[in-house]
Motif scaffolding. Structure first.
Motif, PDB file in Angstrom:
ATOM      1  N   THR A 249       0.853  -1.181   0.000  1.00 25.77           N
ATOM      2  CA  THR A 249       0.000   0.000   0.000  1.00 25.77           C
ATOM      3  C   THR A 249       0.893   1.237   0.000  1.00 25.77           C
ATOM      4  O   THR A 249       2.031   1.198   0.479  1.00 25.77           O
ATOM      5  CB  THR A 249      -0.900   0.026   1.242  1.00 25.77           C
ATOM      6  OG1 THR A 249      -0.082   0.133   2.415  1.00 25.77           O
ATOM      7  CG2 THR A 249      -1.753  -1.232   1.322  1.00 25.77           C
TER       8      THR A 249
ATOM      9  N   GLN B  83     -13.247  -1.766   3.162  1.00 29.48           N
ATOM     10  CA  GLN B  83     -12.135  -0.831   3.062  1.00 29.48           C
ATOM     11  C   GLN B  83     -10.791  -1.530   2.952  1.00 29.48           C
ATOM     12  O   GLN B  83      -9.922  -1.105   2.188  1.00 29.48           O
ATOM     13  CB  GLN B  83     -12.145   0.110   4.266  1.00 29.48           C
ATOM     14  CG  GLN B  83     -11.148   1.254   4.141  1.00 29.48           C
ATOM     15  CD  GLN B  83     -11.369   2.300   5.200  1.00 29.48           C
ATOM     16  OE1 GLN B  83     -12.242   2.153   6.047  1.00 29.48           O
ATOM     17  NE2 GLN B  83     -10.584   3.356   5.176  1.00 29.48           N
TER      18      GLN B  83
ATOM     19  N   ARG C  61      -9.856  -2.677  -0.641  1.00 27.15           N
ATOM     20  CA  ARG C  61      -9.786  -1.699  -1.729  1.00 27.15           C
ATOM     21  C   ARG C  61      -8.345  -1.474  -2.177  1.00 27.15           C
ATOM     22  O   ARG C  61      -7.413  -1.618  -1.397  1.00 27.15           O
ATOM     23  CB  ARG C  61     -10.408  -0.375  -1.292  1.00 27.15           C
ATOM     24  CG  ARG C  61     -11.886  -0.471  -0.966  1.00 27.15           C
ATOM     25  CD  ARG C  61     -12.421   0.835  -0.435  1.00 27.15           C
ATOM     26  NE  ARG C  61     -13.818   0.719  -0.030  1.00 27.15           N
ATOM     27  CZ  ARG C  61     -14.511   1.682   0.553  1.00 27.15           C
ATOM     28  NH1 ARG C  61     -13.942   2.854   0.794  1.00 27.15           N
ATOM     29  NH2 ARG C  61     -15.769   1.498   0.886  1.00 27.15           N
TER      30      ARG C  61
ATOM     31  N   LYS D 112      -5.786   1.312  -3.873  1.00 27.65           N
ATOM     32  CA  LYS D 112      -5.615   2.738  -4.163  1.00 27.65           C
ATOM     33  C   LYS D 112      -4.734   2.856  -5.390  1.00 27.65           C
ATOM     34  O   LYS D 112      -3.518   2.712  -5.315  1.00 27.65           O
ATOM     35  CB  LYS D 112      -4.982   3.454  -2.956  1.00 27.65           C
ATOM     36  CG  LYS D 112      -5.069   4.978  -3.049  1.00 27.65           C
ATOM     37  CD  LYS D 112      -4.579   5.609  -1.752  1.00 27.65           C
ATOM     38  CE  LYS D 112      -4.730   7.122  -1.808  1.00 27.65           C
ATOM     39  NZ  LYS D 112      -6.137   7.545  -1.892  1.00 27.65           N
TER      40      LYS D 112
ATOM     41  N   SER E 287     -11.996   3.448  -6.173  1.00 27.47           N
ATOM     42  CA  SER E 287     -11.559   3.058  -4.828  1.00 27.47           C
ATOM     43  C   SER E 287     -12.687   2.438  -4.017  1.00 27.47           C
ATOM     44  O   SER E 287     -12.437   1.859  -2.956  1.00 27.47           O
ATOM     45  CB  SER E 287     -11.015   4.284  -4.085  1.00 27.47           C
ATOM     46  OG  SER E 287     -12.006   5.295  -3.987  1.00 27.47           O
ATOM     47  N   ASP E 288     -13.948   2.520  -4.488  1.00 29.47           N
ATOM     48  CA  ASP E 288     -15.072   1.940  -3.747  1.00 29.47           C
ATOM     49  C   ASP E 288     -15.359   0.511  -4.174  1.00 29.47           C
ATOM     50  O   ASP E 288     -15.435  -0.393  -3.347  1.00 29.47           O
ATOM     51  CB  ASP E 288     -16.329   2.802  -3.947  1.00 29.47           C
ATOM     52  CG  ASP E 288     -16.220   4.137  -3.225  1.00 29.47           C
ATOM     53  OD1 ASP E 288     -15.452   4.210  -2.245  1.00 29.47           O
ATOM     54  OD2 ASP E 288     -16.896   5.091  -3.640  1.00 29.47           O
TER      55      ASP E 288
END
Length: 478
Positions: free
Chosen positions: A49, A182, A185, A187, A193-194
């Motif tokens: 991430t 969340q 997801r 990024k 992103s949803d």
């Protein structure tokens, strides 16, 4: 012998870096990937991430960059969709340097607005991400993940010059119960992103068709981004010099200002004062009304654009300065003396600046003096109330034979917060009564001599009644 020959003929290997040497997509074109999108893609390639990269990888890079000693990365790096990472300020320059050191790749500043920093000034990037759905679809058709273009983040660009459709803010179009949790997801630029939809296919809304002026502006900005290496290497002083030569005829500068929506004084200062800069939007308006090539002008050349038809109307609207009603101003200033309004509130109500009010020097000075006296009286009342409260608590505690501490004061119904003035007054009274265990409050340095004199008088009144009862505590402060 073979080993010696290998070491003599071995190729020069690049120095190892903590991250892959990934280059921004669309490099060398006007569709270059923004540095924010590049950072997200780089993190995705490492199966980390972005927050993990910032917390675990980049601190090692920062430790080797002496020019960024004390710099910390963390909260706010993605604020406003990474706006500061792609701007023209020192933050974007710092991010490009850090990512260059992390990947061993140079020229990452070309994925930001940094090449324009010496030529123009002003905020050029949007606070939100924007996309062209057709471009994202083209990315998928060419077998690559969709990515965010630097061009899309420019404020003055409202459409995609390739597909001539408006840019849209990506919004998930699926029901809330179908979105991913969340922690599942991803990024990544170009990915919702949803719900995780690649290319934002979840949003089926059709973008409106752009106007000819919007397409011309977007195309000029795309050509400018393509020419970023040459613009960055050019002399910024050549830009105003070329406009000065362009307006050499008498009255030409005034005519240019009227056509492009500029202020003649601003243009005159720009072309005559060394180091002065003009906003990017104003330069783009000049190119639009005169049919000039933006990329060439930023490099110090006057060239007519080949895609120019009718003049492009400037977006900047000249400020209209209305004549001031000085009779109403004098009436308002006279009333302010009675009502207690400040000159600032009068200026806001009449929609004039302070300099206009100052033209009436007598009333202006009277209003300011009244405001100053009123503020001084308010400060005196606040100080007297704080002293009276602290002195009252001190007398109650001493009558009970207790120390003057904030904790004991709370038992008397007067809780003093460390940030309040009563806390400071009580500490100074303790010092005045002989308690040497109290540290001198730092906020007392900002108190006026008159305020400190009143606190000293309060301590003398308490001492006259009870004496120096605050003996030093037997504590070890070493």
């Amino acid at each position: 012998m073979a080993d010696e020959l290998f070491f003599l003929l071995r190729p020069e290997f690049p120095a190892p870096t903590p991250m892959y040497g990934r280059r921004p997509m669309g490099e060398g074109t006007g569709d270059i990937e923004s540095l924010f999108s590049h950072f997200l893609s780089l993190s995705h390639d490492h199966r980390l991430t972005p927050k993990k990269v910032i917390d675990l990888v980049l601190p090692e890079v920062l430790a080797k960059l002496s020019r960024f000693d004390g710099t910390r990365l963390g909260w706010g790096w993605d604020k406003n969709a990474g706006k500061e990472m792609i701007g023209s300020g020192h933050v974007a320059e710092r991010w490009s340097t850090i990512l260059s050191s992390a990947t061993g790749q140079t020229g990452l500043q070309l994925a930001t607005m940094v090449p324009l920093a010496a030529h123009v000034y002003g905020d050029m990037t949007t606070d939100q991400d924007r996309v062209c759905h057709q471009c994202l679809g083209d990315d998928e058709a060419q077998g690559r993940l969709p990515y965010g273009r630097l061009l899309w983040r420019m404020k003055c660009v409202a459409c995609c010059p390739t597909h001539r459709c408006a840019l849209v803010t990506p919004v998930c179009g699926r029901p809330p119960d179908t979105t991913k949790r969340q922690f599942l997801r991803v990024k990544l630029a170009g990915v919702c992103s949803d719900c995780g939809s690649i290319g934002h296919r979840c949003n089926t809304a059709k973008a409106p068709i752009a106007s000819a002026d919007e397409v011309w502006r977007a195309e000029q900005c795309r050509r400018m981004i393509t020419a970023f290496p040459a613009i960055e290497a050019s002399d910024p002083a050549q830009l105003p010099q070329r406009i000065k030569e362009y307006c050499a005829e008498p009255g030409s500068l005034t005519s240019l200002a009227l056509r492009s929506g500029a202020t003649i004084s601003v243009l005159s200062r720009w072309i005559n004062q060394p180091g002065a800069r003009l906003t990017f939007d104003q330069i783009l308006d000049i190119c639009g009304t005169e049919g000039l090539e933006l990329a060439a002008l930023l490099q110090g050349r006057i060239e007519k654009t080949d895609s120019f038809g009718t003049p492009v109307a400037p977006k900047r609207i000249r400020r209209v300065v209305r004549p001031a009603n000085h009779e109403a101003i004098r009436t308002a200033l006279k009333a302010a003396v009675e009502t207690g309004d400040s000159v600032t509130s009068v200026a806001e109500r009449l929609r004039v600046d302070i300099a206009t009010l100052a033209q009436h020097a007598d009333l202006y000075a009277e209003v300011r003096m009244a405001t100053r006296n009123r503020k001084a009286a308010s400060d005196t009342a606040r100080q007297d109330a704080a002293i009276a409260k602290a002195e009252g608590v001190a007398i109650k505690l001493l009558r009970d034979g207790r120390r003057l501490t904030p904790r004991n004061a709370k038992g008397k119904g007067a809780y003093f917060y460390p940030s309040t003035v009563e806390w400071t007054v009580l500490a100074l009274i303790r010092i005045g009564l002989g308690d040497r265990s109290v540290r001198h409050p730092t906020s007392a340095v900002r108190m006026s001599d008159a305020f400190l004199s009143k606190i000293e008088a309060a301590a003398r009144r308490v001492r006259a009644t009870f004496g120096e009862t605050q003996a030093m505590l037997l504590l070890d402060y070493r």
